[in-house]
Design a protein around this motif. Sequence first.
Motif, short mmCIF file in Angstrom:
data_model
loop_
_atom_site.label_atom_id
_atom_site.label_comp_id
_atom_site.label_asym_id
_atom_site.label_seq_id
_atom_site.Cartn_x
_atom_site.Cartn_y
_atom_site.Cartn_z
N LYS A 48 0.77 -1.27 -0.01
CA LYS A 48 0.00 0.06 0.07
C LYS A 48 0.78 1.34 0.22
O LYS A 48 1.90 1.27 0.31
CB LYS A 48 -0.92 0.03 1.10
CG LYS A 48 -1.90 -1.18 1.33
CD LYS A 48 -2.77 -1.21 2.69
CE LYS A 48 -3.08 0.07 3.03
NZ LYS A 48 -3.91 -0.11 4.35
N THR A 122 -7.53 7.20 -1.58
CA THR A 122 -6.36 6.89 -1.93
C THR A 122 -5.46 7.83 -2.12
O THR A 122 -4.24 7.89 -1.85
CB THR A 122 -6.51 5.83 -3.32
OG1 THR A 122 -7.06 4.88 -2.94
CG2 THR A 122 -4.92 5.47 -3.57
N SER A 125 -4.36 9.30 1.31
CA SER A 125 -3.66 8.34 1.85
C SER A 125 -2.13 8.52 1.30
O SER A 125 -1.05 8.47 2.04
CB SER A 125 -3.98 6.89 1.81
OG SER A 125 -5.06 6.64 2.21
N LYS A 126 -1.75 8.89 -0.11
CA LYS A 126 -0.48 8.85 -0.56
C LYS A 126 -0.12 10.28 0.05
O LYS A 126 0.93 10.28 0.37
CB LYS A 126 -0.78 8.89 -2.04
CG LYS A 126 -1.21 7.58 -2.75
CD LYS A 126 -1.21 7.79 -4.00
CE LYS A 126 -1.65 6.24 -4.66
NZ LYS A 126 -1.66 6.32 -6.36
#
Length: 139
Positions: A48, A122, A125-126
Amino acid sequence: MITYNFQLHVVSVEKKLFDGIINKIQVMGVEGEMGIYPGHSPFITFIKPGILKISKLCNSEEYMYLSGGILEVQPNIVIILADMAIRAEDLDEKKAQESKRLAEEKIKNMTSRGVDYIKISTEISKAIAQLRLIELLKK
């Protein structure tokens, strides 16, 4: 025979970022944070977005941001095929903060939580992983 180190290859779509003998790594897998040590059982898993911590033989550490990818562990070699990998010192804090802000703004303006919500989550999160790595380097 007991080994105390192993070969690590980190490759992104664009280039090879690391190739060397190391003591261990820490990386974010789909089940959570993983530590890979010499002699680890072979396996393949998805990784991830998060921080890759490389512990080198000279007791120094190197950090990278990985946007995701695949981790393959073999008896004496570990290969990371990253979607995108950036050395910690090459991260741009302002760009990461702006990416996070824009993604949070998109979520606030959403009317439903479908595929777009997952995509935007996402992105957040990155950006957060990049900002955590930048903070870690500042310490």
